[in-house]
Design an enzyme around this catalytic site. Sequence first.
Site, mmCIF file in Angstrom:
data_model
loop_
_atom_site.group_PDB
_atom_site.id
_atom_site.type_symbol
_atom_site.label_atom_id
_atom_site.label_comp_id
_atom_site.label_asym_id
_atom_site.label_seq_id
_atom_site.Cartn_x
_atom_site.Cartn_y
_atom_site.Cartn_z
ATOM 1 N N PRO A 1 4.623 6.737 -3.250
ATOM 2 C CA PRO A 1 3.440 5.730 -2.791
ATOM 3 C C PRO A 1 4.012 4.414 -2.287
ATOM 4 O O PRO A 1 4.807 3.707 -2.987
ATOM 5 C CB PRO A 1 2.678 5.524 -3.989
ATOM 6 C CG PRO A 1 3.116 6.341 -5.041
ATOM 7 C CD PRO A 1 4.461 6.993 -4.517
ATOM 8 N N GLU A 2 3.682 3.803 -1.207
ATOM 9 C CA GLU A 2 3.853 2.612 -0.802
ATOM 10 C C GLU A 2 2.735 1.598 -0.930
ATOM 11 O O GLU A 2 1.646 2.089 -1.540
ATOM 12 C CB GLU A 2 4.302 2.461 0.682
ATOM 13 C CG GLU A 2 5.673 3.445 0.962
ATOM 14 C CD GLU A 2 5.986 3.314 2.398
ATOM 15 O OE1 GLU A 2 5.950 2.212 3.107
ATOM 16 O OE2 GLU A 2 6.650 4.395 2.927
ATOM 17 N N LYS B 1 3.786 -3.300 -6.241
ATOM 18 C CA LYS B 1 3.234 -1.740 -6.555
ATOM 19 C C LYS B 1 2.844 -1.538 -8.044
ATOM 20 O O LYS B 1 2.716 -0.609 -8.380
ATOM 21 C CB LYS B 1 4.328 -0.850 -5.918
ATOM 22 C CG LYS B 1 4.748 -0.947 -4.334
ATOM 23 C CD LYS B 1 5.259 0.452 -3.862
ATOM 24 C CE LYS B 1 6.581 0.425 -4.376
ATOM 25 N NZ LYS B 1 6.968 1.775 -3.876
ATOM 26 N N ARG C 1 18.402 7.129 4.083
ATOM 27 C CA ARG C 1 16.863 7.536 4.517
ATOM 28 C C ARG C 1 16.683 7.559 6.007
ATOM 29 O O ARG C 1 17.405 7.224 6.819
ATOM 30 C CB ARG C 1 15.910 6.404 4.211
ATOM 31 C CG ARG C 1 16.227 5.730 2.738
ATOM 32 C CD ARG C 1 15.794 6.865 1.664
ATOM 33 N NE ARG C 1 14.257 7.250 1.931
ATOM 34 C CZ ARG C 1 13.318 6.463 1.409
ATOM 35 N NH1 ARG C 1 13.423 5.466 0.674
ATOM 36 N NH2 ARG C 1 12.027 7.167 1.500
#
Length: 259
Positions: A2-3, A52, A249
Amino acid sequence: MPELPEVETLCRQLNAILPGKEILNVEILDPRLGKMEALAGRRVAAVTRRGKFIEIDLDGGLKAVLHLRMTGRLLWQGDGASLPPYSRLVVSFPRGRLVLIDPRRFAIFCVRPEKVPGALIQNPLEGLPARRLREIARTRRLPVKSFLMDQRLIAGIGNIYACEILHEAAVDPRRPAGSLSPAEWRRVERAAAVVLPRAVECRGTTVSDWRDLFGVSGTNQDHLEVYSREAEPCSRCGGRIERAKMGGRGTWFCPACQK
Ligand SMILES: [Zn+2]
């Protein structure tokens, strides 16, 4: 993972349900989460987000802090529902319960933490000011994409939104962060102001396992311009989207219009 927009989605949904509600019971199903103070009988005052981290303010000045890390998610269940696989924590309220689900068990939940680590830019949803970005990036040689994703600098931007912001800004993700001009940083600022709020409006991006508080997929995947779209045409220039590997990534961009 989750961002920021996904965590913001959860906070908004939690805020619509929890304030004023009393915690009946907290059940820790995974000992890795550790022991915590008794929360039963406490009432939720508000739910806020810091980077976050999801912060649940309780009466009596207590604060429960949650970070979903890699694979954590939250699910709100009505009475009588059965617990889904990988449930790690259950917080029960008079009508319904909040369940932390986490297959890889990296999520954290603790009460009254010593210190929540902060970033230089704590809330990109309030804007990524071009001047501030340039100032932070001035002496940094890391690629601009890695810069946007560095959690010590900017809270909450991960792989999906870094790729999308840089495409929207027409900036090559491989460029050293310190090499961007003031005009290019202004484009990054404007791009973030489009990409991030839209993702929140859409309740996040579901490309693999993201679900909102009620188990429903987000819809921002319909707005992705480059992420996970190698070999497809660029919506801006018709060029071909490429995939590169940066810092381990996948990185998607259009080499024709991202300079
Ligand atoms: Zn293009």
